[in-house]
Design a protein around this motif. Structure first.
Motif, PDB file in Angstrom:
ATOM      1  N   LEU A  62     -33.722  22.904   5.204  1.00  0.00           N
ATOM      2  CA  LEU A  62     -32.600  22.755   6.120  1.00  0.00           C
ATOM      3  C   LEU A  62     -32.426  21.281   6.458  1.00  0.00           C
ATOM      4  CD1 LEU A  62     -33.206  25.739   8.549  1.00  0.00           C
ATOM      5  CD2 LEU A  62     -31.430  25.542   6.802  1.00  0.00           C
ATOM      6  N   GLY A  63     -31.208  20.839   6.570  1.00  0.00           N
ATOM      7  CA  GLY A  63     -30.939  19.443   6.898  1.00  0.00           C
ATOM      8  C   GLY A  63     -30.771  18.545   5.691  1.00  0.00           C
ATOM      9  N   MET A  64     -31.040  19.074   4.484  1.00  0.00           N
ATOM     10  CA  MET A  64     -30.827  18.268   3.285  1.00  0.00           C
ATOM     11  C   MET A  64     -29.327  18.071   3.080  1.00  0.00           C
ATOM     12  SD  MET A  64     -31.831  19.038  -0.702  1.00  0.00           S
ATOM     13  CE  MET A  64     -30.368  20.021  -1.061  1.00  0.00           C
ATOM     14  N   THR A  65     -28.946  16.834   2.760  1.00  0.00           N
ATOM     15  CA  THR A  65     -27.546  16.530   2.468  1.00  0.00           C
ATOM     16  C   THR A  65     -27.467  15.741   1.167  1.00  0.00           C
ATOM     17  OG1 THR A  65     -27.621  14.479   3.769  1.00  0.00           O
ATOM     18  CG2 THR A  65     -26.884  16.475   4.915  1.00  0.00           C
ATOM     19  N   ALA A  66     -26.282  15.769   0.575  1.00  0.00           N
ATOM     20  CA  ALA A  66     -26.067  15.090  -0.704  1.00  0.00           C
ATOM     21  C   ALA A  66     -24.945  14.076  -0.580  1.00  0.00           C
ATOM     22  CB  ALA A  66     -25.717  16.117  -1.780  1.00  0.00           C
ATOM     23  N   THR A  67     -25.157  12.938  -1.210  1.00  0.00           N
ATOM     24  CA  THR A  67     -24.118  11.920  -1.345  1.00  0.00           C
ATOM     25  C   THR A  67     -24.045  11.569  -2.818  1.00  0.00           C
ATOM     26  OG1 THR A  67     -24.654  11.035   0.836  1.00  0.00           O
ATOM     27  CG2 THR A  67     -23.351   9.632  -0.624  1.00  0.00           C
ATOM     28  N   TYR A  68     -22.854  11.717  -3.401  1.00  0.00           N
ATOM     29  CA  TYR A  68     -22.730  11.474  -4.835  1.00  0.00           C
ATOM     30  C   TYR A  68     -21.754  10.344  -5.131  1.00  0.00           C
ATOM     31  CZ  TYR A  68     -18.179  13.809  -5.041  1.00  0.00           C
ATOM     32  OH  TYR A  68     -16.856  14.131  -4.877  1.00  0.00           O
ATOM     33  N   PHE A  89     -30.129  12.679  -2.304  1.00  0.00           N
ATOM     34  CA  PHE A  89     -30.398  13.792  -1.409  1.00  0.00           C
ATOM     35  C   PHE A  89     -31.202  13.247  -0.237  1.00  0.00           C
ATOM     36  CE2 PHE A  89     -29.717  16.087  -5.412  1.00  0.00           C
ATOM     37  CZ  PHE A  89     -28.814  17.060  -4.983  1.00  0.00           C
ATOM     38  N   SER A  90     -30.662  13.411   0.961  1.00  0.00           N
ATOM     39  CA  SER A  90     -31.319  12.932   2.178  1.00  0.00           C
ATOM     40  C   SER A  90     -31.927  14.108   2.921  1.00  0.00           C
ATOM     41  CB  SER A  90     -30.313  12.210   3.069  1.00  0.00           C
ATOM     42  OG  SER A  90     -29.792  11.085   2.407  1.00  0.00           O
ATOM     43  N   PHE A  91     -33.053  13.832   3.580  1.00  0.00           N
ATOM     44  CA  PHE A  91     -33.810  14.858   4.284  1.00  0.00           C
ATOM     45  C   PHE A  91     -34.077  14.395   5.706  1.00  0.00           C
ATOM     46  CE2 PHE A  91     -34.790  14.837  -0.201  1.00  0.00           C
ATOM     47  CZ  PHE A  91     -34.658  16.166  -0.569  1.00  0.00           C
ATOM     48  N   THR A  92     -34.429  15.334   6.561  1.00  0.00           N
ATOM     49  CA  THR A  92     -34.734  14.983   7.952  1.00  0.00           C
ATOM     50  C   THR A  92     -36.159  14.485   8.126  1.00  0.00           C
ATOM     51  OG1 THR A  92     -35.384  17.262   8.440  1.00  0.00           O
ATOM     52  CG2 THR A  92     -33.080  16.668   8.854  1.00  0.00           C
ATOM     53  N   ASP A  93     -37.039  14.788   7.159  1.00  0.00           N
ATOM     54  CA  ASP A  93     -38.464  14.513   7.350  1.00  0.00           C
ATOM     55  C   ASP A  93     -39.127  13.740   6.218  1.00  0.00           C
ATOM     56  OD1 ASP A  93     -38.250  16.495   5.462  1.00  0.00           O
ATOM     57  OD2 ASP A  93     -39.866  17.741   6.297  1.00  0.00           O
ATOM     58  N   PRO A  95     -38.310  10.578   2.765  1.00  0.00           N
ATOM     59  CA  PRO A  95     -37.363   9.602   2.216  1.00  0.00           C
ATOM     60  C   PRO A  95     -36.297  10.247   1.331  1.00  0.00           C
ATOM     61  CG  PRO A  95     -39.642   8.899   1.853  1.00  0.00           C
ATOM     62  CD  PRO A  95     -39.695  10.306   2.373  1.00  0.00           C
ATOM     63  N   THR A  96     -35.204   9.565   1.205  1.00  0.00           N
ATOM     64  CA  THR A  96     -34.104   9.990   0.341  1.00  0.00           C
ATOM     65  C   THR A  96     -34.573  10.044  -1.108  1.00  0.00           C
ATOM     66  OG1 THR A  96     -32.461   9.088   1.835  1.00  0.00           O
ATOM     67  CG2 THR A  96     -31.788   9.324  -0.460  1.00  0.00           C
ATOM     68  N   LEU A  97     -34.097  11.053  -1.827  1.00  0.00           N
ATOM     69  CA  LEU A  97     -34.425  11.231  -3.237  1.00  0.00           C
ATOM     70  C   LEU A  97     -33.184  10.925  -4.058  1.00  0.00           C
ATOM     71  CD1 LEU A  97     -36.268  12.264  -5.558  1.00  0.00           C
ATOM     72  CD2 LEU A  97     -35.388  14.561  -5.041  1.00  0.00           C
ATOM     73  N   GLY A  98     -33.262   9.923  -4.909  1.00  0.00           N
ATOM     74  CA  GLY A  98     -32.162   9.567  -5.792  1.00  0.00           C
ATOM     75  C   GLY A  98     -32.362  10.180  -7.167  1.00  0.00           C
ATOM     76  N   ILE A  99     -31.305  10.815  -7.678  1.00  0.00           N
ATOM     77  CA  ILE A  99     -31.381  11.425  -9.006  1.00  0.00           C
ATOM     78  C   ILE A  99     -30.138  11.051  -9.802  1.00  0.00           C
ATOM     79  CG2 ILE A  99     -32.845  13.352  -8.290  1.00  0.00           C
ATOM     80  CD1 ILE A  99     -29.327  14.217  -9.000  1.00  0.00           C
TER      81      ILE A  99
END
Length: 124
Positions: A62-68, A89-93, A95-99
């Motif tokens: 929950l809280g994961m968001t995506a920016t493309y 992909f950003s998370f609340t808890d 670091p951001t994961l870039g793919i």
């Protein structure tokens, strides 16, 4: 076969809906954006079809968001659009994961566009 504004518009319309559903943690809404025989490869073993896609997104926190950002598009036929993107992909808890993401959008007989292929890559 090069990228065009029309091809980018197809992907942007589809991926904006994908982002909205991902951000709202609505896995069945995400899965509804895919064809019934879509090949889906996230960061877990691949699946085919909406059920596996819904399960994949239901397992996301929950809280994961995506920016493309769309990097490249190609339109090999009138009914197919290929896209290459970077997604964060950003998370609340954590670091951001870039793919890196490759998608293939396919136009159905009723004129709607759906994702027929989704392939994630991590280049660490």
């Amino acid at each position: 076969m090069t990228g065009t504004p029309a091809a980018e518009a197809v992907l942007r319309s589809l991926l904006d809906r994908w982002k909205t559903a991902v951000d709202a943690h609505e896995p069945h809404q995400v899965a509804a954006l895919f064809t019934t025989d879509a090949i889906f490869q996230g960061l877990h073993p691949y699946s085919v079809g909406p059920q596996g896609i819904a399960e994949y997104y239901a397992s996301q926190p929950l809280g994961m968001t995506a920016t493309y950002r769309i990097l490249e598009t190609r339109q090999p036929t009138d009914d197919l659009v290929l896209g290459y993107l970077s997604v964060d992909f950003s998370f609340t808890d954590r670091p951001t994961l870039g793919i890196w993401l490759s998608v293939l959008a396919q136009r159905a007989d009723d004129g709607t566009w759906r994702l027929a292929h989704y392939q994630v890559s991590r280049l660490d």
